[in-house]
Write a protein that holds these residues in place. Structure first.
Motif, PDB file in Angstrom:
ATOM      1  N   ARG A  15       0.894   1.622  -0.119  1.00 61.30           N
ATOM      2  CA  ARG A  15       0.467   1.640  -1.529  1.00 61.30           C
ATOM      3  C   ARG A  15       1.644   1.454  -2.485  1.00 61.30           C
ATOM      4  O   ARG A  15       1.519   0.822  -3.522  1.00 61.30           O
ATOM      5  CB  ARG A  15      -0.209   2.974  -1.870  1.00 61.30           C
ATOM      6  N   THR A  40      -7.488  -0.650  -4.761  1.00 63.68           N
ATOM      7  CA  THR A  40      -7.513  -0.176  -3.380  1.00 63.68           C
ATOM      8  C   THR A  40      -8.758  -0.722  -2.711  1.00 63.68           C
ATOM      9  O   THR A  40      -9.848  -0.637  -3.275  1.00 63.68           O
ATOM     10  CB  THR A  40      -7.630   1.373  -3.378  1.00 63.68           C
ATOM     11  N   TRP A  41      -8.597  -1.274  -1.533  1.00 61.83           N
ATOM     12  CA  TRP A  41      -9.749  -1.788  -0.775  1.00 61.83           C
ATOM     13  C   TRP A  41      -9.843  -1.047   0.557  1.00 61.83           C
ATOM     14  O   TRP A  41      -8.820  -0.618   1.110  1.00 61.83           O
ATOM     15  CB  TRP A  41      -9.596  -3.294  -0.536  1.00 61.83           C
ATOM     16  N   ASP A  47      -7.392  -1.939   3.350  1.00 63.54           N
ATOM     17  CA  ASP A  47      -5.971  -2.070   3.005  1.00 63.54           C
ATOM     18  C   ASP A  47      -5.043  -1.776   4.179  1.00 63.54           C
ATOM     19  O   ASP A  47      -4.075  -2.487   4.410  1.00 63.54           O
ATOM     20  CB  ASP A  47      -5.609  -1.127   1.845  1.00 63.54           C
ATOM     21  N   ILE A  79      -2.613  -4.845   4.957  1.00 60.18           N
ATOM     22  CA  ILE A  79      -1.277  -4.817   4.380  1.00 60.18           C
ATOM     23  C   ILE A  79      -0.299  -4.283   5.397  1.00 60.18           C
ATOM     24  O   ILE A  79      -0.527  -3.217   5.989  1.00 60.18           O
ATOM     25  CB  ILE A  79      -1.262  -3.922   3.123  1.00 60.18           C
ATOM     26  N   THR A 100       0.684  -7.295  -1.907  1.00 60.71           N
ATOM     27  CA  THR A 100       0.076  -7.249  -0.580  1.00 60.71           C
ATOM     28  C   THR A 100       1.026  -7.703   0.523  1.00 60.71           C
ATOM     29  O   THR A 100       1.043  -7.137   1.605  1.00 60.71           O
ATOM     30  CB  THR A 100      -1.189  -8.140  -0.562  1.00 60.71           C
TER      31      THR A 100
END
Ligand code: BGC
Length: 755
Positions: free
Chosen positions: A431, A440-441, A444, A448, A564
């Motif tokens: 993050r 935020t997914w 993530d 990422i 990302t």
């Protein structure tokens, strides 16, 4: 065809196209009027009212009534923070049940990407790559528009000279020239080929105006500045955004010289709508209409609505002052219906331009949303943008390193069978490299990759990697130091990643102390003491102060918050698959006491000759005047040498141009990109002029050993400024011209502008 016929036919074509365009234009205006005619006063006020959705909030929530019912009654023109096909369709369906069936506008802070998080805007500005910045905005718009968003509250084009202000991360830094070009690139990127295309978002130039100059760098604070500074420094990027066709503007929370921007007629009506002929609409900032009450500018919401609307503010974000008071204000004869109609016309026009009257669900397309959701090309573009944003601050020989060379770039082959220790709180975090204003997914953590993983992928199994966090970002504990020191001792090279957490820069994230948080500096010192070759990477949303690190650590990379693909981009730079090329868009101070700090300052009557001159000159007795790293600064793995400047003449006449050339040579061992910067100083003015002003730059790629001549053309347009009557013009006299690799390291020449 003879010439006469040719020109006649050309004229005819022009006339036909022109009348067609006028007609098309007229049709939208006519359509707007035909809708407006049917609307009640309450419905008109409804169009000027914007609420936050129920899913997310970017400000203090106001207790709400029944929003859905209000939408059904036509009392809401726009919603913010409603995203995703499902939610937007759900609310739009309700809007379609209203009497006038006027579609809702959905706005959202798409600041640096949506599904794909791009580098924070300040980092992107460090690329000085206008095409890349434009593409980044383009991709953000494409992704967001596919999820039903019509409108981004970006770009933020506030000039920022104070890194204590957390919102510096959202803008393009301190310079009005670079800031204007980036504002244009971002507006064009967001709006693409034009509103109405399903991949275009309406842009919103914000925060109008001067918000970046909040006193003491404290967010939401007042601003007091001369009109000269306003016009010469703070307004140019806004003007550029308006000229680039930004569909909307947002005003700001601050007062400007005693008057809140939201209730400021001079800014909104006189400058923006009248002088600059801005045809879009102005939205308030979140509750900034209501905040005119605590400012002490409005007595109550009735008064606040009156002051905002008469100053030129068209839409009320979240204060409810308009919906509760505007109709009454009209009935009481305080606000003219013409003013209301003007605001509603501006808003409806954008809805027509977007094509929402033809198809209110046009942007909410499940298939498109899905495609964008998994668009690998966007990730690839993000990685390239991230690489272009990374600034190499220092790369000097390490005592035990190779003679005459910095540790970077690391050589994968030489590290085979060796050990790298990766130390610091950012190495495995995800993050924190996305930064403030990112989304935020759920996937993530799969999508990422951290710096740790990226480096692991880069070096493969043949290099041994050790990890130690060392400390948390804002720790007071030294507990993890021993493990980190042990890892460093066992390693051949150490890579450290330190900095600010993602919520330490951004809105309401002002800091009075902008040093590395917690015990991170001590961790760096402890690792440095092991004597191992060391690279320090700094992740942050603003210029930080890290003097000890800057003075001792031989290789330093400023990695901002890169989005990302941060991990891969960082690995590429560390291992030389991308040769860093970025240049700082803000001056980096040595201490908070130097702030505000910027390269385009005035000379004063007692300028210091150098950083140690204290002989009754304008200086600090305990600190040099110069920044730690100047505006425009950034290194490469190669070196570039500059020849002296060659002018084609030392006299410039109005209407003519002067050329200034330098030969740039890649004098190092790597191919690389350089941003050649042109600054000008007007030696004597009717008002004093800055010691340097950026007036041009060119990016060139040179192979190792290659040379190229770079030529800048200078005309009187480059010499104009606003004088004390706020007239924009040039003044004859002597000028200095500087060309160099940053705002301090320059070659110099002079010319005279004749009458
Ligand atoms: C910020 C704006 C933002 C708005 C909506 C405000 O608090 O100042 O920049 O666009 O919220 O989220």
């Amino acid at each position: 065809m003879n010439n006469k016929y040719f020109y006649r036919s050309l004229l005819l074509i022009y006339a036909t196209v022109f009348s067609f365009l006028c007609k098309a234009q007229k049709t939208i205006d006519e359509k707007v009027d035909s809708v407006l005619k049917l609307m009640t006063l309450d419905e008109k006020v409804g169009q000027m009212n914007q609420y936050n959705g129920d899913w997310d909030a970017t400000g203090p929530i106001t207790p709400q009534g029944d929003k859905q019912n209000q939408i059904r009654k036509g009392m809401v023109g726009s919603m913010l923070n409603v995203t995703g096909v499902e939610h937007t369709v759900e609310l739009q369906k309700i809007a379609m049940q209203s009497r006038m069936k006027i579609p809702l506008l959905f706005g959202q802070d798409i600041i640096h990407g949506y599904r794909t998080t791009f580098p924070i805007p300040l980092a992107e500005a460090a690329s000085w790559d206008l095409e890349a910045i434009k593409s980044s905005a383009r991709i953000a718009a494409t992704e967001a528009a596919a999820s039903g968003v019509h409108w981004t509250f970006a770009p933020m084009v506030d000039i920022a000279r104070d890194p204590r202000w957390g919102r510096v991360m959202e803008g393009a830094g301190e310079d009005p020239y670079l800031g204007s070009l980036i504002a244009t690139a971002r507006v064009k990127g967001f709006q693409g080929k034009g509103l109405g295309n399903t991949d275009a978002l309406m842009a919103c130039a914000k925060h109008f105006a001067a918000y970046g100059a909040a006193i003491g760098g404290r967010d939401y604070n007042s601003v007091d500045m001369s009109l000269l500074t306003l016009w010469n420094i703070y307004l140019p990027p806004f003007k550029a955004a308006a000229e680039a066709g930004a569909a909307t503007f947002m005003n700001s929370f601050n007062t400007l010289n005693g008057i809140p921007a939201t209730g400021n007629k001079y800014l909104q009506t006189d400058i923006l709508k009248d002088k600059w002929r801005f045809k879009g609409f102005i939205v308030s900032d979140w509750n900034s209409i209501g905040e005119m009450i605590p400012h002490g500018f409005a007595k109550d919401n009735y008064d606040a609505a009156l002051k905002a609307v008469t100053a030129g503010n068209d839409m009320d974000m979240e204060s409810r002052s308009y919906i509760q008071n505007l109709a009454k204000l009209v009935k009481d004869g305080k606000v003219s219906i013409q003013r209301i109609d003007d605001a509603v016309r501006r808003i409806l026009k954008k809805k027509f331009e977007l094509g929402l009257f033809d198809d209110p669900y046009k942007f909410s397309d499940k298939k498109r949303e899905q495609q964008q959701w998994n668009n690998k090309q966007n990730l690839q573009a993000e990685k390239i943008m991230a690489e272009k944003s990374i600034v190499l601050l220092k790369n000097e020989p390490f005592p035990s390193g190779r003679a005459g060379m910095g540790i970077l770039p690391l050589n994968k082959n030489n590290l085979k069978g060796k050990t790298i220790a990766l130390i610091g709180p950012f190495i495995k975090s995800i993050r924190d490299n996305l930064g403030f204003w990112s989304y935020t997914w759920p996937d993530d953590s799969e999508r990422i990759i951290s710096i740790w993983e990226a480096i692991k992928n880069k070096v493969g199994n043949s290099t041994n990697l050790l990890y130690a966090k060392g400390c948390n970002i804002d720790d007071t504990s030294h507990e993890g130091f021993a493990e980190a020191i042990k890892a460093a001792m066992e390693a051949d090279v150490v890579i450290m990643s330190v900095g600010e957490a993602a919520n330490w820069s951004g809105e309401a994230k002002s800091r009075s102390n902008i040093h590395l948080p917690g015990v991170q500096k001590e961790l760096i010192k402890a690792i440095y003491a092991t004597g191992k070759p060391i690279v320090v990477m700094i992740n942050a949303g603003r210029p930080l102060i890290f003097n000890w690190t800057a003075d001792h650590i031989p290789s330093i990379v400023y990695a901002w918050w890169l989005g990302t693909e941060a991990g891969d981009a960082i690995a590429d730079v560390l291992f030389g698959d991308y040769n860093p090329s970025a240049k700082l868009p803000m001056s980096f101070p040595r201490a908070e006491g130097q702030i505000p700090i910027y390269y385009n300052y005035f000379n004063t009557g007692r300028p210091a000759k150098n950083d140690s001159d204290l002989n009754y000159v304008s200086a600090y007795i305990d600190l040099p005047n110069s920044p730690k790293f100047p505006f425009g600064y950034g290194l490469s793995y190669t070196t570039f040498s500059y020849s002296d400047i060659k002018l084609n003449s030392t006299i410039l006449r109005p209407g003519k141009a002067l050329t200034a050339s330098v030969v740039i040579t890649n004098s190092g061992k790597y191919d690389g990109k350089e941003t050649v910067q042109l600054y000008i100083r007007d030696m004597v003015g009717s008002v004093v002029r800055p010691v340097k002003e950026l007036k041009g730059f060119q990016q060139i790629f040179l192979k190792a050993g290659e040379s190229k001549t770079i030529t800048f053309k200078i005309t009187t347009d480059d010499l104009k400024f606003y004088n004390d009557k706020l007239i924009y013009n040039y003044e004859p006299g002597d000028f200095k011209i500087f060309i160099g690799t940053n705002s301090e390291d320059v070659k110099e020449a002079g010319f005279t502008l004749q009458k």
